[in-house]
Design a protein around this motif. Structure first.
Motif, PDB file in Angstrom:
ATOM      1  N   LEU A   1       5.542  -3.434   0.141  1.00  0.00           N
ATOM      2  CA  LEU A   1       5.733  -2.862  -1.180  1.00  0.00           C
ATOM      3  C   LEU A   1       7.034  -2.067  -1.183  1.00  0.00           C
ATOM      4  CD1 LEU A   1       4.250  -2.451  -3.924  1.00  0.00           C
ATOM      5  CD2 LEU A   1       3.314  -0.341  -2.941  1.00  0.00           C
TER       6      LEU A   1
ATOM      7  N   VAL B   1       3.233  -6.765  -8.511  1.00  0.00           N
ATOM      8  CA  VAL B   1       1.991  -6.360  -7.867  1.00  0.00           C
ATOM      9  C   VAL B   1       1.083  -5.639  -8.853  1.00  0.00           C
ATOM     10  CG1 VAL B   1       2.998  -6.170  -5.559  1.00  0.00           C
ATOM     11  CG2 VAL B   1       2.945  -4.157  -7.048  1.00  0.00           C
TER      12      VAL B   1
ATOM     13  N   ASN C   1       6.418  -6.701  -4.341  1.00  0.00           N
ATOM     14  CA  ASN C   1       6.082  -7.142  -2.998  1.00  0.00           C
ATOM     15  C   ASN C   1       7.181  -8.064  -2.487  1.00  0.00           C
ATOM     16  OD1 ASN C   1       3.945  -7.603  -0.791  1.00  0.00           O
ATOM     17  ND2 ASN C   1       4.509  -9.681  -1.388  1.00  0.00           N
TER      18      ASN C   1
ATOM     19  N   GLY D   1       2.037  -2.060   3.128  1.00  0.00           N
ATOM     20  CA  GLY D   1       2.147  -3.452   3.535  1.00  0.00           C
ATOM     21  C   GLY D   1       1.712  -3.686   4.958  1.00  0.00           C
TER      22      GLY D   1
ATOM     23  N   ASN E   1       4.421  -8.651   4.347  1.00  0.00           N
ATOM     24  CA  ASN E   1       4.358  -8.330   2.925  1.00  0.00           C
ATOM     25  C   ASN E   1       4.495  -6.822   2.806  1.00  0.00           C
ATOM     26  OD1 ASN E   1       3.511 -10.718   1.037  1.00  0.00           O
ATOM     27  ND2 ASN E   1       2.456 -11.024   2.978  1.00  0.00           N
TER      28      ASN E   1
END
Length: 131
Positions: free
Chosen positions: A46, A70, A3, A32, A44
């Motif tokens: 990924l 994550v 993340n 995200g 945020n």
């Protein structure tokens, strides 16, 4: 997968700029979201190559708060209450959830304050162990 926690200005085009920078570097966003709170944009996302993404963003003046491991969990989409149940397990085991979103495959993505403990809970959930 990691993340990227990113600070974005709350202004027209900020998200587009971030997306273009990452896209130009070949960093794909796998899930995200972005939220504005008290006029501060927090994104945020990924990504597979978090260090490459961080370097690209920071070279263009975009701050990356942190890179996090994550937990990726497939929930039973046909059973209501799955999110509440897994979050309850995290709470019972004293694992705080920092960020939650879904990826492009409808999997639950969690950033937690104790990754190792959270990983055990997530792995047990996948095996049907709910303690």
């Amino acid at each position: 997968m990691k993340n990227l926690a990113i600070r974005l200005e709350n202004k027209l085009g900020a998200l587009a700029k971030m997306g273009k920078i990452l896209g130009n570097e070949g960093v794909s966003l796998e899930g995200g979201g972005v939220f504005v709170y008290h006029n501060i944009g927090v994104a945020n996302f990924l990504v597979k190559d978090a260090e490459k993404g961080k370097k690209a963003l920071e070279s263009h003046g975009i701050e990356v708060f942190e890179i996090n491991d994550v937990l990726i969990q497939k929930l039973d989409q046909e059973t209501p209450g799955q999110l509440g149940k897994i979050c309850d397990l995290m709470e019972k085991n004293r694992v705080n959830i920092i960020t939650q979103y879904s990826d492009h495959e409808n999997q639950l993505i969690l950033v937690v304050d104790d990754y190792e403990k959270g990983k055990v809970i997530s792995e047990n959930w996948s095996k049907g162990i709910y303690k």
